[in-house]
Design an enzyme around this catalytic site. Structure first.
Site, PDB file in Angstrom:
ATOM      1  CG  HIS A  44      -1.907   1.001   1.377  1.00  0.00           C
ATOM      2  ND1 HIS A  44      -1.643   2.309   1.721  1.00  0.00           N
ATOM      3  CD2 HIS A  44      -3.247   0.940   1.180  1.00  0.00           C
ATOM      4  CE1 HIS A  44      -2.782   2.992   1.738  1.00  0.00           C
ATOM      5  NE2 HIS A  44      -3.763   2.181   1.411  1.00  0.00           N
ATOM      6  CG  ASP A  70       0.395  -1.974   6.349  1.00  0.00           C
ATOM      7  OD1 ASP A  70      -0.586  -2.011   7.102  1.00  0.00           O
ATOM      8  OD2 ASP A  70       0.369  -1.483   5.207  1.00  0.00           O
ATOM      9  CD  GLN A 123      -7.120  -4.110   4.610  1.00  0.00           C
ATOM     10  OE1 GLN A 123      -8.066  -4.711   5.096  1.00  0.00           O
ATOM     11  NE2 GLN A 123      -7.267  -2.937   4.020  1.00  0.00           N
ATOM     12  CE  LYS A 148      -7.455   0.295   6.468  1.00  0.00           C
ATOM     13  NZ  LYS A 148      -8.146   0.745   5.260  1.00  0.00           N
ATOM     14  CB  CYS A 161      -3.607   3.316  -1.632  1.00  0.00           C
ATOM     15  SG  CYS A 161      -4.847   4.551  -1.318  1.00  0.00           S
TER      16      CYS A 161
HETATM   17  N1  7TS Z   1      -1.873  -0.432   4.708  1.00  0.00           N
HETATM   18  C1  7TS Z   1      -2.803  -1.220   4.170  1.00  0.00           C
HETATM   19  C2  7TS Z   1      -2.466  -2.645   3.845  1.00  0.00           C
HETATM   20  C3  7TS Z   1      -4.080  -0.719   3.946  1.00  0.00           C
HETATM   21  O1  7TS Z   1      -5.011  -1.507   3.421  1.00  0.00           O
HETATM   22  C4  7TS Z   1      -4.367   0.635   4.277  1.00  0.00           C
HETATM   23  C5  7TS Z   1      -5.690   1.255   3.987  1.00  0.00           C
HETATM   24  C6  7TS Z   1      -3.349   1.392   4.858  1.00  0.00           C
HETATM   25  C7  7TS Z   1      -2.113   0.838   5.042  1.00  0.00           C
HETATM   26  C8  7TS Z   1      -3.558   2.798   5.272  1.00  0.00           C
HETATM   27  O2  7TS Z   1      -4.487   2.888   6.298  1.00  0.00           O
HETATM   28  P1  7TS Z   1      -4.946   4.311   6.839  1.00  0.00           P
HETATM   29  O3  7TS Z   1      -5.965   4.010   7.872  1.00  0.00           O
HETATM   30  O4  7TS Z   1      -3.731   4.976   7.362  1.00  0.00           O
HETATM   31  O5  7TS Z   1      -5.512   5.040   5.657  1.00  0.00           O
HETATM   32  N2  7TS Z   1      -6.372   0.646   2.920  1.00  0.00           N
HETATM   33  C9  7TS Z   1      -7.468   1.123   2.291  1.00  0.00           C
HETATM   34  C10 7TS Z   1      -8.104   0.399   1.294  1.00  0.00           C
HETATM   35  O6  7TS Z   1      -7.742  -0.688   0.891  1.00  0.00           O
HETATM   36  N3  7TS Z   1      -9.149   1.112   0.859  1.00  0.00           N
HETATM   37  O7  7TS Z   1      -9.205   2.253   1.542  1.00  0.00           O
HETATM   38  C11 7TS Z   1      -8.160   2.280   2.452  1.00  0.00           C
END
Ligand code: 7TS
Length: 412
Positions: free
Chosen positions: A122, A199, A202, A225, A365
């Site tokens: 990501h 990370d 997920q 999430k 992303c």
């Molecule tokens: N890493 C992974 C694997 C992710 O899926 C996401 C967000 C992030 C980092 C970043 O998370 P944040 O809370 O800092 O934004 N993924 C997604 C997605 O798949 N669709 O919208 C956000």
């Protein structure tokens, strides 16, 4: 074991309709829905205990501080951390990774050092390392993926060297669903003298996660999430590493003593929480942890394996559908990316929305991964504890409808 179907009642938003149809929410990888227990915990905090924390002057302040620190303790227990001292509250996964890249990376990564990532990153776990590498003259290397979207630990082993300072990878891919062998990665990386950043955006919401079992050095994840509100997330770090790190941001709440020309830092984790934090968000995250633990992470994982297997099978049967990621639902999380021949994923998303079915379409992303897959975008359905097989059937019917619609367009 609790019947997970019954959890739907816990999520008020799942009662609503979209375009006259029942909402089928298949976008939990972007953000999850929130159970009443979390909504009420946030409301309760504002109704009864709202105050700033760590001031120790009045009752409300004490209650707010206790609520905030209780949430930290719950999170620590939830991820198997040895103590709450390693749990830093941040805004989200992105901020957690940036914290490591700045506070640890700027001090420990030098010219000609190497940082190893994977081809499924990501942008949140890519760009902070790009910026660091460009600034200090280090190099990024990428573990290549096999056609099924997995990699074997040997693929990492080939890239590791005395120059490797850090290996950063997702526990689970937000596009492919792949669950990575983080324990084997950590063992290999440590043997080469490198640290491991996971990370967990997920994985933490969906699988039992234990930082000691994983053997990682840092783990970042987002509350939103995992049934908690937006604006609260966690960076867990090994305490000895955090102790040795300088603050990432400075201001109130992170100091011991301040003079005109210098200051000394507070203990961890407060050293990394400058300014008034998201207290209500932390309270919400604590309630989310209680909620998820009440159901059981193993039960949630099992449910998602079943629903994902069902979705993979149903979409495969449609024909003209390309699925990305491992075939076996046991090797992946509840994320299914796909493309339908002749239908752009954005058009697919729009048609699905008319059926009340919410999915995500785009690059998720993960632009370099899209290039690797040879597509500009994918459609993605993602699942959580509250999804039921009928929703997969609604998804498949809507995809079928979109396909007919667009083949009609082509025929004309
Ligand atoms: N890493 C992974 C694997 C992710 O899926 C996401 C967000 C992030 C980092 C970043 O998370 P944040 O809370 O800092 O934004 N993924 C997604 C997605 O798949 N669709 O919208 C956000």
């Amino acid at each position: 074991m609790r019947d997970l179907r019954a959890t739907r009642q816990d999520f008020p938003i799942l009662q609503r309709t979209v375009r006259g149809r029942p909402l089928v929410y298949l976008d939990s990888a972007a953000t999850s829905q929130k159970p009443l227990a979390v909504i009420e915990a946030i409301e309760g905090y504002y109704r009864t205990s709202n105050a700033n924390i760590h001031r120790g002057i009045h009752t409300l302040g004490d209650e707010a501080t206790e609520a905030y620190e209780n949430a930290r303790a719950k999170v620590a227990r939830f991820i198997g951390a040895p103590s709450p001292r390693g749990v830093v509250f941040v805004r989200n996964t992105t901020e957690g990774i940036n914290l490591v890249a700045y506070a640890w990376g700027r001090r420990n990564v030098r010219a000609d050092d190497e940082i190893i990532l994977t081809e499924m990153e990501h942008h949140s776990n890519l760009i902070p390392w790009q910026m660091l590498a460009n600034e200090v003259g280090a190099r990024l290397r990428f573990v290549p993926l096999a056609p099924d979207g997995t990699f074997a630990p040997e693929a990492l082993e080939r890239l590791l060297s005395a120059r490797t300072r850090l290996v950063a990878l997702p526990h689970m891919s937000n596009v492919l669903g792949t669950i990575n062998p983080v324990r084997a990665v950590a063992d290999l990386a440590h043997a080469a003298g490198a640290l491991v950043v996971v990370d967990g955006a997920q994985s933490v919401p969906h699988l039992p996660v234990d930082v000691r079992e994983m053997g990682c050095d840092f783990l970042a994840f987002s509350g939103h999430k995992m049934c908690a509100p937006t604006g609260i997330g966690v960076l867990w770090g090994r305490e000895d590493l955090l102790e040795a790190m300088e603050p990432f941001m400075a201001g109130g709440g992170m100091i011991r003593e301040v003079h005109w020309d210098y200051a000394t830092w507070d203990e961890i984790p407060h050293r990394f929480e400058a300014g008034t934090p998201n207290i209500a968000g932390a309270v919400g995250l604590g309630a989310a942890v209680d909620y998820l633990e009440g159901i059981g992470m193993a039960a949630i994982r099992q449910h998602e394996v079943e629903i994902t297997a069902y979705a993979l099978e149903a979409l495969r049967h449609l024909g003209d559908v390309t699925l990305y990621g491992p075939r076996d639902a046991q090797r992946r999380g509840g994320v299914v990316s796909f493309n339908v021949a002749g239908v752009h994923p954005h058009d697919l998303g729009t048609v699905l929305d008319e059926h009340g079915v919410a999915i995500r379409a785009g690059h998720h992303c993960c632009q370099p991964l899209m290039r690797k897959l040879g597509v500009p975008a994918t459609a993605r359905a993602s699942f959580y504890l509250y999804n039921v097989p009928e929703e997969i059937e609604a998804l498949v019917a809507a995809v079928q409808h979109a396909r007919e619609l667009f083949s009609g367009v082509r025929a004309r």
